[in-house]
Write a protein that holds these residues in place. Sequence first.
Motif, PDB file in Angstrom:
ATOM      1  N   PRO A  50     -38.456 -56.484  -7.258  1.00  0.00           N
ATOM      2  CA  PRO A  50     -37.180 -57.359  -8.140  1.00  0.00           C
ATOM      3  C   PRO A  50     -37.381 -58.612  -8.793  1.00  0.00           C
ATOM      4  CG  PRO A  50     -36.960 -57.196  -5.634  1.00  0.00           C
ATOM      5  CD  PRO A  50     -38.339 -56.575  -5.951  1.00  0.00           C
ATOM      6  N   ILE A  51     -36.944 -58.763  -9.977  1.00  0.00           N
ATOM      7  CA  ILE A  51     -36.960 -59.919 -10.687  1.00  0.00           C
ATOM      8  C   ILE A  51     -35.676 -60.849 -10.147  1.00  0.00           C
ATOM      9  CG2 ILE A  51     -37.135 -61.055 -12.867  1.00  0.00           C
ATOM     10  CD1 ILE A  51     -39.336 -59.214 -12.431  1.00  0.00           C
ATOM     11  N   THR A  52     -36.231 -61.896  -9.358  1.00  0.00           N
ATOM     12  CA  THR A  52     -35.035 -62.761  -8.965  1.00  0.00           C
ATOM     13  C   THR A  52     -34.447 -63.556  -9.848  1.00  0.00           C
ATOM     14  OG1 THR A  52     -36.369 -62.864  -6.849  1.00  0.00           O
ATOM     15  CG2 THR A  52     -34.599 -64.602  -7.293  1.00  0.00           C
ATOM     16  N   TYR A  53     -35.038 -64.018 -10.987  1.00  0.00           N
ATOM     17  CA  TYR A  53     -34.508 -64.932 -12.128  1.00  0.00           C
ATOM     18  C   TYR A  53     -34.337 -64.133 -13.379  1.00  0.00           C
ATOM     19  CZ  TYR A  53     -34.860 -68.331  -8.460  1.00  0.00           C
ATOM     20  OH  TYR A  53     -35.087 -68.803  -7.117  1.00  0.00           O
ATOM     21  N   ARG A  54     -33.831 -62.964 -13.415  1.00  0.00           N
ATOM     22  CA  ARG A  54     -33.407 -62.266 -14.541  1.00  0.00           C
ATOM     23  C   ARG A  54     -32.334 -62.743 -15.333  1.00  0.00           C
ATOM     24  NH1 ARG A  54     -34.949 -56.494 -15.371  1.00  0.00           N
ATOM     25  NH2 ARG A  54     -35.486 -56.522 -13.235  1.00  0.00           N
TER      26      ARG A  54
END
Length: 296
Positions: A50-54
């Motif tokens: 998962p991309i934390t800082y999208r």
Amino acid sequence: MTRDDPREFVARLGIPGLVDVHTHFMPQNVLDKVWAYFDSVGPLTGMEWPITYREEEDRRVALLREFGVLAFTSMLYPHKPGMAPWLNGWAADFAARTPGCLHTATLYPDSDATAYVRRAIDDGARVFKVHLQVGGFDPNHELLDESWGLIEDARVPVVIHCGSGPAPGKFTGPGPVGRLLARHPALRLIVAHMGMPEYTDFLDLTERYTGVHLDTTMAFTDFSERFAPFPVAELPRLRELRDRVLLGSDFPNIPYPYAHQLHALERLGLGDDWMRRVLYENGAALFPQVSQGIHR
């Protein structure tokens, strides 16, 4: 300020801020494809990512500043011929309009690589990014030989993803980079991800060539330790190489909070002096414009 705030490390260690040599900013259509790759990485490698800082670009820049990051890069990389000049143009514009960003460039074995690499250096590129896994090319390709010579002579650092993690490529591993360094021994290479998972081999190269550095990107974190644990027996060597280890994070494409990378480094138990060097001093030494307050 809490232990989950990166600025806590800055305050406790008494450093001006963080220098992060491995952060990604790129044209939005390219970034969307990168994020789509990570969204599907579970089926590809068996791991959810998962991309934390999208976030939108402006918000990502603001977050780095909130974390206490003084200088960062816009790591970007081509995966096909003819793409690098366009990316370099975008990166030059991004650095010009983004205080704190180290002007980043890239390359690919194109017939005009020498010309656009020379142009990037003349235009003030502070760092190059090369991704052998995504690009799928041999760094020793004949079309790149003059480019490496230009970069070597200009003493511009190159962040190079050459380790075989998270999945091996045809030209990853220590062999191709070792051959490159044998031909261009004064190159300032920054091996991304500590060379994960071939940590020992890349420690060997760092000891052999004074211009080789390692960046910490994702290494030592809970996420990476599950599939590519750093060998505990190599920690003494890591301590001795304290002047050639640089903070890298992979922001924004990380599956955990930014501060976790800093906690992962701290729990190695290598001491506050080692942490100061990695988080700020080594980056400021490699990029003097950081301490001078000139980041572009």
